[in-house]
Design a protein around this motif. Structure first.
Motif, PDB file in Angstrom:
ATOM      1  N   ASP A  29     -26.146 -25.244 -31.607  1.00 55.17           N
ATOM      2  CA  ASP A  29     -27.054 -24.264 -32.204  1.00 55.17           C
ATOM      3  C   ASP A  29     -26.315 -22.954 -32.455  1.00 55.17           C
ATOM      4  OD1 ASP A  29     -29.068 -22.603 -33.018  1.00 55.17           O
ATOM      5  OD2 ASP A  29     -30.126 -22.581 -31.110  1.00 55.17           O
ATOM      6  N   PRO A  30     -25.781 -22.773 -33.660  1.00 55.48           N
ATOM      7  CA  PRO A  30     -25.043 -21.539 -33.960  1.00 55.48           C
ATOM      8  C   PRO A  30     -25.946 -20.353 -34.279  1.00 55.48           C
ATOM      9  CG  PRO A  30     -25.031 -22.981 -35.869  1.00 55.48           C
ATOM     10  CD  PRO A  30     -25.724 -23.747 -34.770  1.00 55.48           C
ATOM     11  N   THR A  31     -27.263 -20.536 -34.273  1.00 52.84           N
ATOM     12  CA  THR A  31     -28.165 -19.476 -34.721  1.00 52.84           C
ATOM     13  C   THR A  31     -28.639 -18.563 -33.603  1.00 52.84           C
ATOM     14  OG1 THR A  31     -30.251 -20.713 -34.424  1.00 52.84           O
ATOM     15  CG2 THR A  31     -29.018 -21.084 -36.471  1.00 52.84           C
ATOM     16  N   ARG A  32     -28.400 -18.932 -32.353  1.00 54.30           N
ATOM     17  CA  ARG A  32     -28.937 -18.153 -31.246  1.00 54.30           C
ATOM     18  C   ARG A  32     -27.823 -17.520 -30.417  1.00 54.30           C
ATOM     19  NH1 ARG A  32     -32.645 -22.299 -32.043  1.00 54.30           N
ATOM     20  NH2 ARG A  32     -34.821 -21.591 -32.129  1.00 54.30           N
ATOM     21  N   LEU A  33     -28.237 -16.655 -29.498  1.00 54.18           N
ATOM     22  CA  LEU A  33     -27.298 -15.940 -28.645  1.00 54.18           C
ATOM     23  C   LEU A  33     -27.039 -16.737 -27.375  1.00 54.18           C
ATOM     24  CD1 LEU A  33     -28.890 -12.385 -29.013  1.00 54.18           C
ATOM     25  CD2 LEU A  33     -27.136 -13.469 -30.449  1.00 54.18           C
ATOM     26  N   VAL A  34     -25.901 -16.483 -26.743  1.00 57.42           N
ATOM     27  CA  VAL A  34     -25.535 -17.142 -25.490  1.00 57.42           C
ATOM     28  C   VAL A  34     -25.294 -16.071 -24.439  1.00 57.42           C
ATOM     29  CG1 VAL A  34     -23.885 -18.666 -24.347  1.00 57.42           C
ATOM     30  CG2 VAL A  34     -24.495 -19.069 -26.743  1.00 57.42           C
ATOM     31  N   SER A  35     -25.771 -16.340 -23.220  1.00 60.78           N
ATOM     32  CA  SER A  35     -25.579 -15.394 -22.126  1.00 60.78           C
ATOM     33  C   SER A  35     -25.456 -16.149 -20.810  1.00 60.78           C
ATOM     34  CB  SER A  35     -26.760 -14.409 -22.069  1.00 60.78           C
ATOM     35  OG  SER A  35     -26.509 -13.385 -21.126  1.00 60.78           O
ATOM     36  N   ALA A  36     -25.340 -15.382 -19.741  1.00 62.74           N
ATOM     37  CA  ALA A  36     -25.354 -15.904 -18.377  1.00 62.74           C
ATOM     38  C   ALA A  36     -25.724 -14.737 -17.472  1.00 62.74           C
ATOM     39  CB  ALA A  36     -24.003 -16.487 -17.977  1.00 62.74           C
ATOM     40  N   ALA A  37     -26.428 -15.034 -16.387  1.00 60.43           N
ATOM     41  CA  ALA A  37     -26.763 -13.996 -15.416  1.00 60.43           C
ATOM     42  C   ALA A  37     -25.600 -13.852 -14.439  1.00 60.43           C
ATOM     43  CB  ALA A  37     -28.048 -14.351 -14.676  1.00 60.43           C
TER      44      ALA A  37
ATOM     45  N   LEU B  57     -24.568  -9.628 -22.323  1.00 56.29           N
ATOM     46  CA  LEU B  57     -24.284  -9.584 -20.888  1.00 56.29           C
ATOM     47  C   LEU B  57     -25.595  -9.666 -20.113  1.00 56.29           C
ATOM     48  CD1 LEU B  57     -21.838  -6.532 -20.981  1.00 56.29           C
ATOM     49  CD2 LEU B  57     -21.190  -8.962 -20.953  1.00 56.29           C
ATOM     50  N   GLY B  58     -25.614 -10.517 -19.094  1.00 58.73           N
ATOM     51  CA  GLY B  58     -26.735 -10.562 -18.162  1.00 58.73           C
ATOM     52  C   GLY B  58     -26.239 -10.163 -16.787  1.00 58.73           C
ATOM     53  N   CYS B  59     -27.032  -9.386 -16.055  1.00 56.33           N
ATOM     54  CA  CYS B  59     -26.593  -8.936 -14.735  1.00 56.33           C
ATOM     55  C   CYS B  59     -27.775  -8.867 -13.783  1.00 56.33           C
ATOM     56  CB  CYS B  59     -25.930  -7.564 -14.851  1.00 56.33           C
ATOM     57  SG  CYS B  59     -25.280  -6.950 -13.271  1.00 56.33           S
ATOM     58  N   ASN B  60     -27.627  -9.494 -12.613  1.00 54.24           N
ATOM     59  CA  ASN B  60     -28.625  -9.429 -11.548  1.00 54.24           C
ATOM     60  C   ASN B  60     -28.203  -8.388 -10.521  1.00 54.24           C
ATOM     61  OD1 ASN B  60     -29.653 -11.632 -12.900  1.00 54.24           O
ATOM     62  ND2 ASN B  60     -29.253 -13.117 -11.268  1.00 54.24           N
ATOM     63  N   GLU B  61     -29.157  -7.537 -10.114  1.00 56.38           N
ATOM     64  CA  GLU B  61     -28.859  -6.550  -9.064  1.00 56.38           C
ATOM     65  C   GLU B  61     -30.137  -6.277  -8.273  1.00 56.38           C
ATOM     66  OE1 GLU B  61     -30.257  -3.413  -9.078  1.00 56.38           O
ATOM     67  OE2 GLU B  61     -31.070  -3.296 -11.116  1.00 56.38           O
ATOM     68  N   TYR B  62     -29.965  -5.963  -6.992  1.00 57.26           N
ATOM     69  CA  TYR B  62     -31.108  -5.731  -6.115  1.00 57.26           C
ATOM     70  C   TYR B  62     -30.938  -4.442  -5.320  1.00 57.26           C
ATOM     71  CZ  TYR B  62     -33.168 -10.222  -7.261  1.00 57.26           C
ATOM     72  OH  TYR B  62     -33.751 -11.266  -7.933  1.00 57.26           O
ATOM     73  N   VAL B  63     -30.584  -3.376  -6.043  1.00 54.74           N
ATOM     74  CA  VAL B  63     -30.528  -2.066  -5.400  1.00 54.74           C
ATOM     75  C   VAL B  63     -31.924  -1.730  -4.864  1.00 54.74           C
ATOM     76  CG1 VAL B  63     -30.066   0.387  -5.727  1.00 54.74           C
ATOM     77  CG2 VAL B  63     -28.677  -1.328  -6.943  1.00 54.74           C
ATOM     78  N   GLY B  64     -31.972  -1.338  -3.587  1.00 50.25           N
ATOM     79  CA  GLY B  64     -33.246  -0.994  -2.974  1.00 50.25           C
ATOM     80  C   GLY B  64     -33.856  -2.106  -2.159  1.00 50.25           C
ATOM     81  N   TRP B  65     -33.331  -3.330  -2.319  1.00 52.78           N
ATOM     82  CA  TRP B  65     -33.851  -4.448  -1.517  1.00 52.78           C
ATOM     83  C   TRP B  65     -32.730  -5.063  -0.687  1.00 52.78           C
ATOM     84  CZ3 TRP B  65     -38.249  -5.661   0.417  1.00 52.78           C
ATOM     85  CH2 TRP B  65     -38.464  -6.936   0.955  1.00 52.78           C
TER      86      TRP B  65
ATOM     87  N   ILE C  72     -28.530  -7.008 -20.569  1.00 50.98           N
ATOM     88  CA  ILE C  72     -29.855  -7.254 -20.005  1.00 50.98           C
ATOM     89  C   ILE C  72     -29.722  -7.256 -18.487  1.00 50.98           C
ATOM     90  CG2 ILE C  72     -31.764  -8.886 -19.761  1.00 50.98           C
ATOM     91  CD1 ILE C  72     -31.067  -9.958 -22.539  1.00 50.98           C
ATOM     92  N   ILE C  73     -30.473  -6.391 -17.809  1.00 53.86           N
ATOM     93  CA  ILE C  73     -30.570  -6.518 -16.350  1.00 53.86           C
ATOM     94  C   ILE C  73     -31.528  -7.673 -16.100  1.00 53.86           C
ATOM     95  CG2 ILE C  73     -31.335  -5.426 -14.211  1.00 53.86           C
ATOM     96  CD1 ILE C  73     -28.692  -4.349 -15.220  1.00 53.86           C
ATOM     97  N   SER C  74     -30.953  -8.819 -15.790  1.00 49.09           N
ATOM     98  CA  SER C  74     -31.710 -10.071 -15.771  1.00 49.09           C
ATOM     99  C   SER C  74     -32.472 -10.299 -14.478  1.00 49.09           C
ATOM    100  CB  SER C  74     -30.770 -11.245 -16.066  1.00 49.09           C
ATOM    101  OG  SER C  74     -29.516 -11.087 -15.437  1.00 49.09           O
ATOM    102  N   GLU C  75     -32.185  -9.511 -13.439  1.00 52.95           N
ATOM    103  CA  GLU C  75     -32.998  -9.548 -12.215  1.00 52.95           C
ATOM    104  C   GLU C  75     -32.905  -8.213 -11.497  1.00 52.95           C
ATOM    105  OE1 GLU C  75     -32.377 -12.749  -9.417  1.00 52.95           O
ATOM    106  OE2 GLU C  75     -32.045 -14.225 -11.030  1.00 52.95           O
TER     107      GLU C  75
ATOM    108  N   LEU D 284     -25.742   0.913 -22.696  1.00 56.63           N
ATOM    109  CA  LEU D 284     -25.777  -0.397 -23.372  1.00 56.63           C
ATOM    110  C   LEU D 284     -26.981  -1.247 -22.987  1.00 56.63           C
ATOM    111  CD1 LEU D 284     -22.005  -1.429 -23.025  1.00 56.63           C
ATOM    112  CD2 LEU D 284     -23.053   0.188 -24.626  1.00 56.63           C
ATOM    113  N   LEU D 285     -27.912  -0.714 -22.187  1.00 57.37           N
ATOM    114  CA  LEU D 285     -29.049  -1.519 -21.749  1.00 57.37           C
ATOM    115  C   LEU D 285     -29.961  -1.826 -22.929  1.00 57.37           C
ATOM    116  CD1 LEU D 285     -30.343  -2.765 -19.190  1.00 57.37           C
ATOM    117  CD2 LEU D 285     -31.836  -0.749 -19.111  1.00 57.37           C
TER     118      LEU D 285
END
Length: 597
Positions: free
Chosen positions: A433-441, A465-473, A495-498, A536-537
């Motif tokens: 599928d060349p029409t969509r974007l690719v990412s990873a968390a 770019l996907g990034c998971n972070e749990y500042v505060g937890w 994207i902050i993904s989590e 960049l968010l």
């Protein structure tokens, strides 16, 4: 001579293994003639795995008083299909192992018709038998598969038996440890699919990449008459385009169209008909472009900020795996109420109804395969498994306008082997599928207490770019978010993904008392302040819409085997953080900006 015999035996083994796998996937099953096999199936629990030795698949019956048969489907208990066994029987709540399912059905064969048995999903390994004969195996708990049974079905009564084994495997995808419940069973619908001798097996119809007024794609036939004329029609637009398939049953097409483009505000779907000489199928398809330009995500050529939320395939109000259209509407309806234009379907392909309802309701989707945490990166078999699951997901969902991002992984530890593994998945996604974007968390690096750096080498190869972070937890108290500075090595949209915090609905206290709604609310308030400063968010998807079951969360009286990070409880009750996030999203929607800086 001996060497030649060994080679021959090896080739026969490979051929047998290939035959055991599922047949090429039929897309848009709901647009075909089907006979539902949903309902009550007889089920025998097999904790020691003796069913194959005892030949449960033969569905034998005691014919004389002297016969020794130590199983009996007729007197066995029932399990509902679709459904998981964990939530249907209390004694199977924690069960991991094999269960044998049986469904009797009547069928009358018709000349010129082929018959397939289709499974929406079975977690995790399914061995399928018809009338005592093994017809194939499928591995992977969240993607569809089908087997042709045209030459094996009998006129009259038939016995379909499926052995489903949900034991976690070190070499599996996912691997041994996850943070969601390992719901076992025939968790999605099962149906017989009747098609002509030569039928439209697969097709891809979307906007041509880089355009907003040109439809492009392809169609693939399956059968003996592979050279045919196929017409693609969109009656509402009075459009008709005919193509001729080649000797492989394949034809590509491309044509201009003046379209009402799909957006979250206007999720326009068209009835699209594909009419071959021997078959026809109708689908509802929306058309929109999704691309990256510099550090922006563009929807139909305009910058969009993704106001999102993560969700698991957990049924609202009841315990168990979600599978129905009604449950999809409930979960996605909550996301819309929250102000979302985007959902991250974690951490595996969700059921097809979820994606189709996102299409209808106007929610962009991040779709993911369960390449999660510590996969066996060096294993060729594990890579083949992951590639197959990604292929099945894209095959099923590639015509859904809602799908914006294919994600190939979540929170995977860095290594050269992992990078090679994930690059293979990225290449497969773009090939299919060349029409969509690719990412990873991905996970950020922390060179100093208050510095978060996104420089994972995988960032070179993804579109977003996907990034998971749990500042505060997991990292400090909520106010730490006020001090954190972000450094991003790539000029790509982020994207902050989590992010998130746990809270029990109705548990109150001061803002620094863990598990209270006030603590979760405080985390969200400080996180939002931090989000405004991240360069960049271009999107966020907090963790998570609704509380969900997890074996990693045993704290009695608080978690009780639930991950409590939902902004809504598993009973549908909205926590204080829900309203904080909704207020933020309303502000973003009013500003209609490309970022929140």
């Amino acid at each position: 001579m001996r060497k030649g015999l060994l080679i021959l035996l090896a080739l026969l083994f490979i051929a047998a293994q290939a035959k055991a796998q599922s047949d090429p996937l039929i897309v848009n099953v709901e647009g075909r003639r089907t006979i539902s096999l949903d309902g009550r199936w007889k089920a025998i629990v097999d904790p020691y795995g003796i069913g194959e030795e005892q030949k449960y698949f033969r569905d034998a019956h005691q014919r004389t008083a002297s016969d020794l048969i130590e199983y009996n489907f007729d007197t066995a208990d029932w399990l509902d299909v679709p459904g998981d066994w964990n939530s249907q029987r209390e004694r199977l709540f924690l069960y991991e192992g094999a269960v044998w399912y049986r469904r009797l059905f009547d069928y009358q064969r018709s000349a010129g018709k082929r018959l397939f048995v289709y499974f929406g999903a079975a977690n995790y390994i399914a061995d399928v038998y018809l009338n005592g004969e093994r017809i194939g195996r499928h591995e992977g708990g969240f993607t569809p598969f089908n087997f042709e049974i045209t030459d094996r079905v009998r006129d009259g009564s038939n016995s379909l038996i499926v052995r489903v084994d949900n034991r976690r495997l070190r070499e599996g995808v996912p691997t041994l440890v996850t943070d969601w419940w390992n719901y076992g069973g025939l968790t999605r619908s099962v149906a017989l699919v009747e098609v002509p001798e030569t039928f439209i097996q697969d097709y891809f119809i979307q906007l041509q990449k880089g355009t907003r007024d040109r439809i492009a794609g392809w169609v693939k036939l399956n059968g003996k008459r592979l050279v045919q004329r196929v017409t693609i029609r969109i009656p509402e637009l009075n459009l008709s385009q005919a193509v001729n398939t080649d000797a492989n049953g394949y034809a590509a097409f491309s044509f201009q169209a003046k379209l009402d483009l799909w957006t979250p505000e206007n999720p326009k779907l068209y009835d699209v008909q594909l009419v071959a000489e021997t078959d026809s199928v109708t689908d509802q398809i929306g058309f929109r472009s999704i691309e990256v330009r510099g550090t922006d995500i563009l929807l139909n050529g305009r910058p969009v900020f993704l106001r999102g939320i993560c969700l698991h395939e957990e049924a609202p109000f009841r315990s168990g795996r979600a599978f129905s259209r009604e449950e999809a509407r409930t979960l996605l309806g909550w996301a819309k109420e929250l102000g979302c234009n985007f959902v991250r379907l974690a951490h595996y392909p969700h059921n097809e109804q979820m994606v189709r309802e996102a299409d209808r309701m106007g929610l962009l989707v991040w779709a993911e395969v369960p390449v999660y945490w510590g996969i066996q990166w060096e294993s060729r078999e594990t890579l083949a498994n992951a590639l197959n699951q990604l292929t099945e997901e894209i095959t099923r969902d590639k015509n859904r306008a809602a799908i914006a991002i294919w994600s190939v992984a979540n929170e995977t530890p860095q290594s050269e082997a992992r990078l090679r593994f994930l690059r293979s998945l990225i290449e497969r996604a773009r090939e299919l599928d060349p029409t969509r974007l690719v990412s990873a968390a991905m996970l950020p690096r922390r060179p100093a207490e208050d510095i978060y750096v996104i420089d994972d080498p995988l960032g070179q190869y993804v579109d977003v770019l996907g990034c998971n972070e749990y500042v505060g937890w997991y990292d400090g108290l909520p106010e730490k978010a006020d001090r954190v500075q972000w450094q991003i090595a790539y000029q790509k949209p982020l994207i902050i993904s989590e992010f998130g915090a746990g809270a029990v609905y109705g548990l109150h206290g001061d803002r620094l008392t863990r598990w209270t709604e006030e603590y979760q609310e405080e985390v969200y308030r400080h996180q939002i302040g931090m989000l405004r400063r991240i360069p960049l968010l271009r999107g966020v998807s907090p963790w998570i819409l609704m509380d969900f079951r997890s074996p990693r969360r045993p704290l009695v009286g608080i978690q009780d085997f639930y991950n409590r990070k939902g902004v809504i409880s598993n009973r549908g009750e909205k926590k204080r953080a829900f309203y904080v996030l909704r207020e933020f999203y309303r502000e973003l929607q009013e500003r209609s900006g490309a970022n929140v800086r």
